[in-house]
Enzyme design. Structure first.
Site, PDB file in Angstrom:
ATOM      1  N   ARG A   1      26.625  38.966  44.415  1.00  9.82           N
ATOM      2  CA  ARG A   1      26.739  39.534  43.071  1.00  9.82           C
ATOM      3  C   ARG A   1      25.823  38.930  42.024  1.00  9.82           C
ATOM      4  NH1 ARG A   1      33.037  40.315  42.307  1.00  9.82           N
ATOM      5  NH2 ARG A   1      33.001  41.929  43.898  1.00  9.82           N
TER       6      ARG A   1
ATOM      7  N   HIS B   1      33.099  39.507  34.711  1.00  8.49           N
ATOM      8  CA  HIS B   1      34.107  39.979  35.670  1.00  8.49           C
ATOM      9  C   HIS B   1      35.056  38.891  36.145  1.00  8.49           C
ATOM     10  CE1 HIS B   1      35.735  42.507  38.823  1.00  8.49           C
ATOM     11  NE2 HIS B   1      35.361  41.655  39.770  1.00  8.49           N
TER      12      HIS B   1
ATOM     13  N   GLU C   1      31.543  44.598  51.487  1.00 11.04           N
ATOM     14  CA  GLU C   1      31.081  44.367  50.111  1.00 11.04           C
ATOM     15  C   GLU C   1      29.918  43.390  50.125  1.00 11.04           C
ATOM     16  OE1 GLU C   1      34.525  43.279  47.784  1.00 11.04           O
ATOM     17  OE2 GLU C   1      35.368  45.277  47.927  1.00 11.04           O
TER      18      GLU C   1
HETATM   19  P1  FAD Z   1      45.955  38.086  36.666  1.00 11.68           P
HETATM   20  O1  FAD Z   1      46.182  39.112  37.689  1.00 11.68           O
HETATM   21  O2  FAD Z   1      44.914  38.373  35.651  1.00 11.68           O
HETATM   22  O3  FAD Z   1      47.325  37.817  35.931  1.00 11.68           O
HETATM   23  C1  FAD Z   1      47.388  36.965  34.820  1.00 11.68           C
HETATM   24  C2  FAD Z   1      48.761  37.099  34.212  1.00 11.68           C
HETATM   25  O4  FAD Z   1      48.968  36.099  33.245  1.00 11.68           O
HETATM   26  C3  FAD Z   1      49.001  38.413  33.490  1.00 11.68           C
HETATM   27  O5  FAD Z   1      50.299  38.832  33.795  1.00 11.68           O
HETATM   28  C4  FAD Z   1      48.917  38.038  32.014  1.00 11.68           C
HETATM   29  O6  FAD Z   1      49.622  38.876  31.160  1.00 11.68           O
HETATM   30  C5  FAD Z   1      49.523  36.656  32.072  1.00 11.68           C
HETATM   31  N1  FAD Z   1      49.169  35.763  30.965  1.00 11.68           N
HETATM   32  C6  FAD Z   1      47.939  35.359  30.565  1.00 11.68           C
HETATM   33  N2  FAD Z   1      48.045  34.497  29.538  1.00 11.68           N
HETATM   34  C7  FAD Z   1      49.356  34.344  29.285  1.00 11.68           C
HETATM   35  C8  FAD Z   1      50.095  33.600  28.343  1.00 11.68           C
HETATM   36  N3  FAD Z   1      49.504  32.835  27.419  1.00 11.68           N
HETATM   37  N4  FAD Z   1      51.456  33.681  28.364  1.00 11.68           N
HETATM   38  C9  FAD Z   1      52.093  34.469  29.259  1.00 11.68           C
HETATM   39  N5  FAD Z   1      51.426  35.214  30.174  1.00 11.68           N
HETATM   40  C10 FAD Z   1      50.085  35.146  30.185  1.00 11.68           C
HETATM   41  N6  FAD Z   1      39.356  40.355  43.305  1.00 11.68           N
HETATM   42  C11 FAD Z   1      39.417  40.556  44.641  1.00 11.68           C
HETATM   43  O7  FAD Z   1      39.608  39.597  45.403  1.00 11.68           O
HETATM   44  N7  FAD Z   1      39.288  41.816  45.131  1.00 11.68           N
HETATM   45  C12 FAD Z   1      39.092  42.903  44.339  1.00 11.68           C
HETATM   46  O8  FAD Z   1      39.003  44.017  44.823  1.00 11.68           O
HETATM   47  C13 FAD Z   1      38.999  42.693  42.946  1.00 11.68           C
HETATM   48  N8  FAD Z   1      38.765  43.744  42.095  1.00 11.68           N
HETATM   49  C14 FAD Z   1      38.801  43.516  40.747  1.00 11.68           C
HETATM   50  C15 FAD Z   1      38.663  44.609  39.878  1.00 11.68           C
HETATM   51  C16 FAD Z   1      38.779  44.419  38.501  1.00 11.68           C
HETATM   52  C17 FAD Z   1      38.632  45.584  37.569  1.00 11.68           C
HETATM   53  C18 FAD Z   1      39.005  43.108  37.993  1.00 11.68           C
HETATM   54  C19 FAD Z   1      39.131  42.887  36.522  1.00 11.68           C
HETATM   55  C20 FAD Z   1      39.094  42.040  38.853  1.00 11.68           C
HETATM   56  C21 FAD Z   1      38.996  42.228  40.225  1.00 11.68           C
HETATM   57  N9  FAD Z   1      39.120  41.162  41.112  1.00 11.68           N
HETATM   58  C22 FAD Z   1      39.161  41.389  42.462  1.00 11.68           C
HETATM   59  C23 FAD Z   1      39.471  39.832  40.627  1.00 11.68           C
HETATM   60  C24 FAD Z   1      40.984  39.667  40.792  1.00 11.68           C
HETATM   61  O9  FAD Z   1      41.613  40.874  40.484  1.00 11.68           O
HETATM   62  C25 FAD Z   1      41.522  38.581  39.883  1.00 11.68           C
HETATM   63  O10 FAD Z   1      40.751  37.424  39.999  1.00 11.68           O
HETATM   64  C26 FAD Z   1      42.960  38.263  40.302  1.00 11.68           C
HETATM   65  O11 FAD Z   1      43.730  39.442  40.250  1.00 11.68           O
HETATM   66  C27 FAD Z   1      43.546  37.203  39.398  1.00 11.68           C
HETATM   67  O12 FAD Z   1      44.910  37.100  39.663  1.00 11.68           O
HETATM   68  P2  FAD Z   1      45.790  36.116  38.785  1.00 11.68           P
HETATM   69  O13 FAD Z   1      47.180  36.281  39.264  1.00 11.68           O
HETATM   70  O14 FAD Z   1      45.173  34.789  38.799  1.00 11.68           O
HETATM   71  O15 FAD Z   1      45.618  36.665  37.301  1.00 11.68           O
HETATM   72  C1  SIN Z   2      35.065  45.292  43.503  1.00  9.42           C
HETATM   73  O1  SIN Z   2      35.842  46.120  43.966  1.00  9.42           O
HETATM   74  O2  SIN Z   2      33.839  45.461  43.404  1.00  9.42           O
HETATM   75  C2  SIN Z   2      35.628  44.001  42.979  1.00  9.42           C
HETATM   76  C3  SIN Z   2      35.807  43.085  44.094  1.00  9.42           C
HETATM   77  C4  SIN Z   2      35.944  41.678  43.582  1.00  9.42           C
HETATM   78  O3  SIN Z   2      35.854  41.408  42.387  1.00  9.42           O
HETATM   79  O4  SIN Z   2      36.125  40.809  44.428  1.00  9.42           O
END
Ligand code: FAD
Ligand code: SIN
Length: 540
Positions: A289, A350, A116
């Site tokens: 990015r 993002h 990437e």
């Molecule tokens: P999240 O997975 O967003 O989970 C947050 C949780 O908190 C959810 O369950 C939500 O419902 C809950 N929540 C929020 N507020 C509250 C509240 N007030 N009360 C109760 N629950 C609440 N990163 C990579 O490293 N590789 C990738 O390939 C990649 N691809 C991506 C593709 C997309 C489309 C997106 C959007 C992001 C991508 N990212 C990627 C970024 C990565 O997915 C996120 O940064 C990561 O998943 C965040 O994980 P998290 O557990 O911190 O939050």
């Molecule tokens: C992607 O698949 O392009 C997202 C990867 C990332 O947000 O790290």
């Protein structure tokens, strides 16, 4: 209702679920999540998880790529720690049953590593283009099977319960502490008191602050806003990452077109077919990015076109269908055959690089309060996150936080102090819910136009005036009317918007994801430092 546990985890993405599984080995866990358990940014992650996994790669190379992408603001110690812990965390996921894509290498079978933007080597461990789904499903299965974890779906945390606000003046305990959170049960409308010895914000990012975003609807920055209101330090909120390639289609709701496509040779083109990334960066289509998103923004403003195109048509159709089955299928649903025609794409908000400031154990500056995953700012990403370092950071810091928090609560003699129930203070049901939708739309639109990929002093000033007005209106509404999940989220996106605007205004230079046309250069002498804000938007 009052619910007591050793650990309270707010959020069920990769960070919250990983923490809960580990913490359950040393205590009881209550896990609250605002929709169904799988709904999270994690579920939609495509590209994968960065981890040095081949003989051609080294930890030093992954660390260097992380620091280079971060434009001088990453904390090297954090990067070293996260990068070196990656293989162990990937191994754990495989033991939980995550089936990462593999390939044959002679007689051996090994992980199929993707590439990437910003990575100098192939090191992205992935499950086709549905990595997040594979990881989330495996973690959820393990959570469901664990009797020490109680899951509360459709419960949205409203605010943290701080010692200073709900127990007594903090003089007796030295500095403030958190004893859990109030949460709204969205099905019944009741507010419950969740009490715990350690509370973990794993609430994800805040992409929904912007009109166009790759993020799901849950990404309203709730944890960041709650931490800020509780008095925690909030860092680097000006660094909002815009992903260069989201599908441009009126019905696609910013579906992500993974950077892994450019890793496999995808070329960004203008409407007339000309490639343009070579003129913007030596790494061309695989530049970090921030550079690619800004280049697209520049080209669109120059041409007046609505989108640019990501061309994969030079790759064999069979390869595209096997490597990117989800993206291929989704594009077909919108009438685009990526094997035959370029995909129309635009940038969209993002990833939130900033968040509640923590150390490498996920500990905030408030006792018993942890922040992990996208809600946190550990110092790994600096001014721009390297692709696929987010899922990795979540895994590594969740593991460390579980060890730290378990040690903090182990053998404690004193229990949780008495905490009052939630007070409604005469609030009535609103007959003007339109105020909520109007304010949501307004914030997201002016954040996109004034505080987006390219900023200026004038635009930031305009945004500042508007958010001040809206915050007053929202606050008034918040205390007068019965609380709903839309209102909780609106209040939070307004807080996060204000944090982004203030942080962006304080950084009088351009660096990484923050670009201000009035200060187009990097200013190493004055701004090679984090932007840290405390309650009252006071620089810390
Ligand atoms: P999240 O997975 O967003 O989970 C947050 C949780 O908190 C959810 O369950 C939500 O419902 C809950 N929540 C929020 N507020 C509250 C509240 N007030 N009360 C109760 N629950 C609440 N990163 C990579 O490293 N590789 C990738 O390939 C990649 N691809 C991506 C593709 C997309 C489309 C997106 C959007 C992001 C991508 N990212 C990627 C970024 C990565 O997915 C996120 O940064 C990561 O998943 C965040 O994980 P998290 O557990 O911190 O939050
Ligand atoms: C992607 O698949 O392009 C997202 C990867 C990332 O947000 O790290």
């Amino acid at each position: 209702m009052e619910i007591r546990s050793d650990f309270l985890v707010i959020g069920s993405g990769i960070a919250g679920l990983s923490f809960a599984l580990k913490a359950a080995k040393s205590g009881t866990v209550a896990l609250i999540t605002k929709r169904d358990i799988k709904e999270s940014a994690t579920f939609y992650a495509q590209g994968g998880i960065a981890s040095v996994s081949s003989k051609e790669d080294t930890f030093e190379s992954h660390i260097k790529d992380t620091l280079d992408a971060g434009a001088g603001l990453c904390n090297r110690e954090v990067a070293e720690l996260v990068v070196k812990d990656a293989p162990a965390r990937i191994q754990e996921l495989m033991e939980l049953g995550v089936k990462f894509s593999k390939r044959a290498n002679g007689a051996a079978v090994e992980l199929d590593l993707g590439k990437e933007g910003g990575h100098s080597k192939r090191r992205i461990v992935h499950a086709e283009d549905l990595t997040g789904k594979a990881v989330e499903e495996a973690l959820v299965a393990a959570i469901r099977a664990n009797p020490d974890i109680e899951v509360y779906e459709n419960h949205i945390a409203i605010d943290l319960i701080t010692h200073s606000k709900f127990v007594e003046n903090i003089e007796n305990i030295g500095s403030d502490a958190v004893w859990g959170a109030y949460a709204l049960n969205k099905s019944t409308g009741e507010v419950h008191t969740f009490l715990a010895k350690a509370t973990v914000l794993a609430t994800g990012g805040a992409g929904k602050v912007y009109l166009f975003t790759s993020n799901p609807d849950i990404a309203t920055g709730d944890g960041i806003a709650m931490a800020y209101r509780a008095g925690a330090n909030i860092a680097n909120m000006e660094f909002v990452q815009f992903h260069p390639t989201c599908l441009y289609h009126s019905k696609a709701k910013s579906f992500l077109i993974s950077e892994a496509l450019r890793g496999e040779g995808g070329v960004l083109r203008l409407k007339d077919g000309a490639g343009f990334m070579e003129k913007h960066h030596p790494m061309a289509d695989l530049a970090p990015r921030d550079i690619v998103a800004r280049a697209i923004d520049f080209e669109l403003k120059k041409s007046g076109d609505d989108c640019v195109y990501l061309d994969m048509t030079h790759k064999p159709a069979q390869f595209l269908k096997e490597r990117f089955p989800n993206i291929h299928k989704k594009c077909l649903e919108f009438g685009i055959d990526m094997t035959k025609e370029p995909i129309p794409v635009v940038p969209a908000a993002h990833y939130t690089c900033g968040g509640a400031l923590t150390d490498t154990d996920g500990a905030t500056d408030i006792k018993r309060l942890y922040a992990i995953g996208e809600a946190a700012c550990t110092g790994l990403h600096g001014a721009n996150r390297l692709a696929s370092n987010s899922l990795l950071e979540s895994l590594v810091i969740a593991n460390r936080a579980s060890i730290h928090a378990s040690a903090v609560i182990k053998g404690e003699k004193t229990g949780i102090p008495p905490i009052p129930q939630w007070e409604t203070r005469g609030a009535v049901v609103s007959d003007e819910a339109v105020v909520i939708t109007q304010n949501w739309d307004e914030i997201r639109r002016f954040m996109w136009n004034y505080v987006g990929i390219v900023r200026s002093n004038k635009r930031l000033e305009r945004a500042k005036r508007r958010i001040a007005l809206l915050k007053d209106e929202i606050n008034e509404y918040y205390w007068d009317f019965t609380i709903t999940s839309n209102l909780i989220e609106l209040r939070n996106i307004a807080t996060v918007a204000e944090l982004i605007i203030t942080s962006a205004s304080l950084r009088k230079e351009s660096r990484g994801l923050h670009y201000n046309i009035d200060y187009p250069e990097r200013d190493e002498a004055n701004f090679r430092k984090d932007t840290i804000l405390r309650l009252g938007l006071t620089p810390a």
